[in-house]
Motif scaffolding. Structure first.
Motif, short mmCIF file in Angstrom:
data_model
loop_
_atom_site.label_atom_id
_atom_site.label_comp_id
_atom_site.label_asym_id
_atom_site.label_seq_id
_atom_site.Cartn_x
_atom_site.Cartn_y
_atom_site.Cartn_z
N GLN A 42 0.69 -1.27 0.05
CA GLN A 42 0.00 0.00 -0.06
C GLN A 42 0.97 1.17 0.03
O GLN A 42 0.55 2.24 -0.81
N ARG A 43 2.01 1.40 0.74
CA ARG A 43 2.76 2.20 0.83
C ARG A 43 3.53 2.50 -0.66
O ARG A 43 3.92 3.65 -0.98
N TRP A 44 3.96 1.65 -1.02
CA TRP A 44 4.92 1.68 -2.27
C TRP A 44 4.07 1.70 -3.10
O TRP A 44 4.57 2.05 -4.41
N GLY A 45 2.74 1.40 -3.41
CA GLY A 45 1.98 1.28 -4.46
C GLY A 45 2.05 0.46 -5.59
O GLY A 45 2.11 0.35 -6.83
N GLY A 46 2.15 -0.79 -4.98
CA GLY A 46 2.29 -2.11 -5.93
C GLY A 46 2.82 -3.11 -5.14
O GLY A 46 2.94 -3.19 -4.02
N PRO A 47 2.78 -4.50 -5.90
CA PRO A 47 3.11 -5.79 -5.36
C PRO A 47 4.61 -5.81 -4.93
O PRO A 47 5.42 -4.98 -5.40
N VAL A 48 4.54 -6.57 -3.78
CA VAL A 48 5.84 -6.62 -2.90
C VAL A 48 6.41 -8.14 -2.95
O VAL A 48 5.42 -8.77 -2.88
N ALA A 49 7.59 -8.40 -3.15
CA ALA A 49 8.26 -9.67 -3.16
C ALA A 49 8.90 -9.82 -1.88
O ALA A 49 9.66 -9.14 -1.44
N GLY B 228 8.60 -3.42 -5.16
CA GLY B 228 9.70 -3.30 -3.96
C GLY B 228 9.94 -4.92 -3.59
O GLY B 228 9.25 -6.07 -3.72
N VAL B 229 10.87 -5.05 -2.60
CA VAL B 229 11.15 -6.21 -2.10
C VAL B 229 11.45 -6.31 -0.52
O VAL B 229 11.83 -5.35 -0.10
#
Length: 231
Positions: free
Chosen positions: A31-38, A128-129
């Motif tokens: 939510q903070r970064w605006g996209g899927p996170v791995a 992001g990761v």
């Protein structure tokens, strides 16, 4: 995408509890970064032989395996069941760095290199990761991915725990194949770590092509065997 400074998101980590993998962490970062996170993790930094294997996992809306946590805390049969479920239901990629690459780069650099390859190989690219440990691959940050390193993340963050399971099962299977290729070292049980059987075989048989020559026990063996051949 801009780089996230490590100090800008500690509030998201405050509620983490060991051995209680929390899916809300990647959801908060997404939510903070605006996209899927791995989630990203590795297996095999310490062995004397074999590759370091990394995995990247983006969780979908599918359920997670019950009891998901750091792969080292799971029974082998449970790990395999979780591995199959994670690979079936979520977005997964795996990459490895060979012993030769480890010798050429050093283990930390080779590990981060393989992590970057795993992330870039995902069928869906994250923004992001979340990485287990203390280091986010610099190459990913330079390429515009956002990142956060989380100590003990494999026991606290669900996506990282999933990556740890995938990496562990994949590496174990690779070492089983190496055991058949190089009998006598016990790779099928020690998976390349310096067990008594492994060290004894290293002395008696010498190093194989998958041994890490920059690691001291292997380097010492090579030097001792070279000394024995001198007239």
């Amino acid at each position: 995408m801009s780089r996230l400074a490590p100090s800008s998101a500690p509030d998201l980590l405050a509620g983490l509890v060991d051995e209680a993998c929390d899916r809300r962490i990647e959801e908060d970062f997404a939510q903070r970064w605006g996209g899927p996170v791995a989630g990203v993790d590795e297996v095999g930094r310490g062995p004397l032989a074999g590759p370091v294997v990394t995995a990247a996992v983006i969780l979908t809306d599918a359920p997670l395996p019950d009891g998901l946590t750091d792969s080292k805390q799971l029974r082998p049969s449970v790990r395999v069941e979780m591995f199959e479920a994670i690979c079936r239901d979520h977005i997964v990629a795996v990459a490895s760095a060979s012993a030769a690459r480890i010798d050429a780069m050093n283990i930390l650099a080779a590990n981060l290199w393989a992590m970057g390859r795993a992330v870039r190989s995902l069928a869906e690219q994250p923004v992001g990761v979340l990485v287990d440990g203390r280091d986010v691959p610099a190459g990913l940050m330079a390429a515009g991915y956002r990142g956060m390193a989380i100590v003990r993340g494999d026991a606290r963050v669900a996506a990282i725990a999933a990556a740890s399971v995938v990496a562990k099962v994949m590496r174990d299977r690779m070492m089983e194949l190496h055991a058949a290729e190089f009998p006598g070292y016990g790779f099928e049980t020690n998976v390349g770590y310096g067990s008594a059987k492994h060290l004894r075989a290293l002395t008696e048989l010498g190093p194989t092509p998958i041994h890490r020559r920059s690691f001291r026990p292997v380097r010492d063996c090579i030097e001792a065997r070279a000394g024995c051949r001198q007239p």
